[in-house]
Design a protein around this motif. Structure first.
Motif, mmCIF file in Angstrom:
data_model
loop_
_atom_site.group_PDB
_atom_site.id
_atom_site.type_symbol
_atom_site.label_atom_id
_atom_site.label_comp_id
_atom_site.label_asym_id
_atom_site.label_seq_id
_atom_site.Cartn_x
_atom_site.Cartn_y
_atom_site.Cartn_z
ATOM 1 N N ILE A 32 0.749 -1.023 -0.028
ATOM 2 C CA ILE A 32 0.089 -0.170 0.005
ATOM 3 C C ILE A 32 0.775 1.242 -0.002
ATOM 4 N N GLN A 33 1.955 1.129 0.799
ATOM 5 C CA GLN A 33 2.823 2.393 0.827
ATOM 6 C C GLN A 33 3.669 2.898 -0.608
ATOM 7 N N VAL A 34 3.479 1.727 -1.662
ATOM 8 C CA VAL A 34 3.991 2.194 -3.039
ATOM 9 C C VAL A 34 3.464 3.280 -3.761
ATOM 10 N N TYR A 35 2.093 3.506 -3.025
ATOM 11 C CA TYR A 35 1.078 4.688 -4.003
ATOM 12 C C TYR A 35 1.623 5.934 -3.406
ATOM 13 N N ARG A 36 1.380 6.849 -4.031
ATOM 14 C CA ARG A 36 1.781 8.405 -3.761
ATOM 15 C C ARG A 36 0.578 8.846 -2.917
ATOM 16 N N GLY A 37 0.643 9.558 -1.976
ATOM 17 C CA GLY A 37 -0.689 10.233 -1.130
ATOM 18 C C GLY A 37 -0.943 9.291 -0.024
#
Length: 284
Positions: free
Chosen positions: A48-53
């Protein structure tokens, strides 16, 4: 075999450190501590932390928490609806590891997506262990203590403005099975945000808000259970050599006492384990 050939064999495999554990166990803190000590770079293994924001809801390390350490695969995907698959992770992490080693730095892989880590290490095509020696650190804690800790952390996230963050992400009828909306918190607050859109009365919204926060806490505890089961599977059934570090006493304390417990029970043992791992020649 000549000494030059022996030396060559001893340096053919790179070394990779893995920091595993449930959400809230301190993986980010330990990864940074070790990177500072051993000239490391951190590779995110949280899907999940791979996404920006969504920095609050995904618990990304802040710039202050990163302490100048280079991070890879953290907030690098612009399309928050895109599906970041296991194959995507395995591809990107291998690229990052090669880049890090080419800079004569140590790759430190940290995150809670244990199924992704399993795929990377166990896939017979990737053949990861033939290329790299692995050191696995497992931050573990009493379940009741970690439950209480992650529940407090949800309250802290609310105080930090996670509802505003989730509100900006909210789309009626959104798919919660892909992209950043897989994060715990997005689905749980759906009814509350729909009540806001529909101008429901304040009592109804208050009830839905409290129910949503309760669901976030309960589902985070369920995540802890799943993560623990996966790590125990890797250790007990697949035979991974896990160095278990008990963070229970750290999570039970606060302030200076917590820092002292961290140093004594987590950091110092980790420095010893990793130092020995990095100094040990590859077996021929």
């Amino acid at each position: 075999m000549g000494s030059a050939k022996v030396a060559e064999l001893r340096t053919t495999k790179g070394k990779v450190i893995f920091i595993m554990g449930t959400t809230g166990s301190g993986k980010t803190k330990l990864s940074v501590d070790l990177a500072l000590q051993f000239k490391g770079e951190i590779v995110n293994s949280d899907k999940i932390q791979v996404y920006r924001g969504g920095d609050i809801i995904t618990n990304k390390a802040s710039e202050i928490e990163r302490r100048g350490i280079r991070h890879h695969l953290l907030g690098f995907i612009e399309d928050t609806d895109a599906d970041f698959t296991t194959d995507d992770f395995c591809h990107h992490v291998q690229v990052s590891i090669k880049e890090i080693i080419n800079r004569n730095s140590i790759p430190i892989i940290a995150g809670g997506s244990n199924s992704y880590i399993k795929a990377l290490v166990e896939d017979p095509i990737i053949n990861f262990r033939a290329k790299y020696d692995c050191c696995f650190l497992w931050l573990d804690a009493s379940l009741l203590v970690i439950y209480a800790h992650v529940s407090r952390r949800v309250d802290q996230m609310v105080e930090a403005g996670v509802l505003h963050e989730l509100r900006r992400m909210f789309v009626p009828g959104a798919d919660y099975e892909c992209g950043i909306r897989r994060a715990i918190g997005a689905r749980e607050m759906d009814s509350y945000f729909m009540a806001e859109i529909n101008n429901e009365d304040e009592i109804t919204k208050k009830v839905l808000l409290e129910a949503g926060i309760k669901d976030i806490k309960e589902n985070t505890c369920k995540l802890v259970d799943r993560q623990t089961e996966k790590i125990e599977h890797l250790k007990n059934e697949l035979g991974w050599d896990m160095h278990r570090l008990d963070v229970t006493s750290v999570l039970q304390k606060s302030g200076k006492e917590a820092e002292n417990a961290w140093t004594a029970f987590v950091l110092e043992p980790s420095l010893s384990i990793v130092g020995g791992f990095l100094n040990k020649d590859n077996e021929i």
